[in-house]
Design an enzyme around this catalytic site. Structure first.
Site, PDB file in Angstrom:
ATOM      1  N   SER A 101       0.823  -1.211   0.000  1.00  0.00           N
ATOM      2  CA  SER A 101       0.000   0.000   0.000  1.00  0.00           C
ATOM      3  C   SER A 101       0.859   1.265   0.000  1.00  0.00           C
ATOM      4  O   SER A 101       1.596   1.526  -0.932  1.00  0.00           O
ATOM      5  CB  SER A 101      -0.951  -0.044   1.196  1.00  0.00           C
ATOM      6  OG  SER A 101      -1.919   0.959   1.135  1.00  0.00           O
ATOM      7  N   ASP A 240      -2.559   6.236  -3.599  1.00  0.00           N
ATOM      8  CA  ASP A 240      -1.403   5.639  -2.951  1.00  0.00           C
ATOM      9  C   ASP A 240      -0.863   4.502  -3.816  1.00  0.00           C
ATOM     10  O   ASP A 240      -1.298   4.316  -4.950  1.00  0.00           O
ATOM     11  CB  ASP A 240      -1.744   5.169  -1.539  1.00  0.00           C
ATOM     12  CG  ASP A 240      -2.728   4.002  -1.520  1.00  0.00           C
ATOM     13  OD1 ASP A 240      -3.449   3.838  -2.513  1.00  0.00           O
ATOM     14  OD2 ASP A 240      -2.768   3.272  -0.507  1.00  0.00           O
ATOM     15  N   ASP A 242      -1.143   1.301  -4.064  1.00  0.00           N
ATOM     16  CA  ASP A 242      -2.011   0.289  -4.684  1.00  0.00           C
ATOM     17  C   ASP A 242      -3.362   0.857  -5.076  1.00  0.00           C
ATOM     18  O   ASP A 242      -4.261   0.118  -5.462  1.00  0.00           O
ATOM     19  CB  ASP A 242      -2.171  -0.934  -3.781  1.00  0.00           C
ATOM     20  CG  ASP A 242      -2.954  -0.643  -2.508  1.00  0.00           C
ATOM     21  OD1 ASP A 242      -2.985   0.525  -2.071  1.00  0.00           O
ATOM     22  OD2 ASP A 242      -3.538  -1.583  -1.939  1.00  0.00           O
ATOM     23  N   ASP A 244      -5.948   2.216  -3.604  1.00  0.00           N
ATOM     24  CA  ASP A 244      -7.218   2.084  -2.890  1.00  0.00           C
ATOM     25  C   ASP A 244      -7.462   3.260  -1.954  1.00  0.00           C
ATOM     26  O   ASP A 244      -8.430   3.285  -1.198  1.00  0.00           O
ATOM     27  CB  ASP A 244      -7.288   0.760  -2.114  1.00  0.00           C
ATOM     28  CG  ASP A 244      -6.260   0.653  -0.995  1.00  0.00           C
ATOM     29  OD1 ASP A 244      -5.404   1.548  -0.868  1.00  0.00           O
ATOM     30  OD2 ASP A 244      -6.309  -0.347  -0.248  1.00  0.00           O
TER      31      ASP A 244
END
Length: 445
Positions: A101, A240, A242, A244
């Site tokens: 992340s 960010d 990834d 999400d």
């Protein structure tokens, strides 16, 4: 049973230390074995972000899954919500996202999704953990799984993302800066905006394996702020690593956090008559100003523990369709089964197009109360259980009673105590946080 590997968002650690190729292969074997249900040919789909270690972990996972007889479909770099979407649409038994992340590139992680596109339940995670400590039977030689890579996964996701945008609107005339954090959305997010008609200025779209989240993206919006102002853009969007998570910057360069974004989306849903459950689901970290604003709008606020999985659990339990976190995780269950920064951004852009006003007038629906969050790192033990710390906390709670809130919790991913306070007076909030942090530091050293 206590958890050794799974945290609040999958398995995460420093690569080649906490998260090794050997462990990744075992996870593939254990998760694959757990999801070998029924007599059909089993399939797992795998996506990743742009970290250097993604190659190593992906190959190790493929080895583990195929070794127990599960076929693998590899997507390459793609956002976490795309993996959830495609796991469901491709009738996979399991979806895997390789990402840490918003963490630095030296870390990585493994997030698992079930065949319904939702993150795994605690029960499933505990069963997989149990398998990691046991002997796992390998598939017979003739039943070893196959692996293949498909090239149109990003196109499928872009189509799904655009489907969440109102069909009667376009982004023509909007100049948008999009910061993809040199991460998983570096191709799909700019493409989706361009296809909807926007003039796109893309930054954070040159991943090299080590620059993910490095001075860019939702956790470091300074570059986005500067670019929005210098380019005369109408709005800035930061994702960010990834994709999400979402943070917005208005045309003046002001940061708009998740609380403001949620306030905008949930009130628009309410006005359109599509808000389910009559409430927003957010965490204990969301600002008290948000709660007061929603109360004035006749909208409830359901608070959960920190972590998008807990937000989603409450949404599913109560039939709510809007939830998220102050940090920028946005879950719109009408459009997906997990947080999706790009989908949430399109809801914000739709509101901007309809309002025909500058972003600074649309994206700040409420005034937050003073809030301060500080982190205290500790070596070992449980500092919050110390009598001296508990005494200081009790004093602070008494002082804030009726005019503010105190939230103190250990991090789920690192040895850190997070101390947050908010209230009507900034000086009181600062004093309370500093006193608690000092007490924790005293017993933690």
């Amino acid at each position: 049973m206590s958890r050794q590997y799974f945290g609040t968002d999958g398995i995460r650690g420093r690569t080649n230390q906490g998260l090794t190729a050997e462990l990744a292969m075992k996870i593939g074997m254990a998760a694959g074995t757990h999801f070998l249900r029924g007599k059909h040919r089993h399939r797992v789909v795998i996506g990743k972000d742009t970290r250097l270690s993604g190659y190593m972990i992906e190959n190790a996972l493929v080895a583990g899954f195929t070794a127990v007889g599960m076929d693998v479909v590899q997507f390459g770099p793609i956002p976490t919500p795309a993996v959830a979407l495609l796991a469901q649409s491709m009738r996979a038994d399991l979806g895997v996202m390789i990402s840490a992340s918003h963490n630095p590139y030296l870390d990585n992680g493994i997030k698992l999704f079930g065949p319904d596109g939702y993150k795994l339940s605690d029960e499933d995670e505990l069963k997989i953990e149990a398998l990691l400590g046991q002997y796992i039977a390998l598939a017979p030689s003739k039943e070893i799984g196959r692996a293949r890579r498909i090239e149109d996964a990003r196109g499928r996701y872009i189509h799904a993302v655009k489907s969440s945008f109102p069909a009667d609107l376009r982004l023509d005339g909007l100049r948008i800066v999009i910061d993809c954090a040199n991460g998983a959305a570096y191709q799909v997010a700019p493409s989706a905006l361009w296809e909807l008609g926007a003039e796109v200025i893309a930054i954070g779209v040159g991943p090299n394996g080590s620059n993910i989240n490095d001075g860019c993206g939702s956790t470091a919006p300074m570059l986005l702020q500067e670019t929005v102002v210098s380019s005369g853009a109408d709005i800035g969007i930061a994702l960010d690593g990834d994709a999400d998570r979402l943070i917005i910057v208005d045309e003046k360069g002001q940061v708009v956090d998740g609380d403001q974004i949620m306030a905008l989306i949930v009130t628009n849903f309410a006005r359109a008559g599509v808000l389910r459950g009559g409430s927003l689901v957010a965490t204990v970290m969301s600002n008290l100003g948000l709660e007061r604003f929603l109360e004035g709008q006749g909208i409830g606020l359901e608070r959960t523990k920190v972590g998008d999985r807990y937000v989603l659990e409450r949404m599913r339990e109560g039939g709510f369709n809007v939830g998220g976190e102050q940090s920028g995780h946005m879950i719109l269950s009408d459009y997906g089964t997990t947080g999706d920064g790009t989908v949430a951004a399109l809801q914000v852009l739709a509101a901007l197009v309809r309002a025909k006003k500058p972003a600074s007038e649309v994206l700040h629906p409420f005034d937050p109360v003073p809030q301060l969050l500080k982190n205290v790192r500790f070596a070992e033990g449980k500092p919050l259980e110390h009598a001296d710390v508990q005494h200081v906390i009790a004093q602070a709670e008494a002082e804030l009673n009726g005019c503010g809130r105190l939230v103190i919790r250990p991090s789920g991913t690192e040895p850190v105590i997070r101390v947050m306070a908010e209230g009507n007076r900034e000086d009181q909030v600062r004093d309370v946080v500093d006193r608690i942090c000092a007490a924790v530091e005293k017993v933690a050293t």
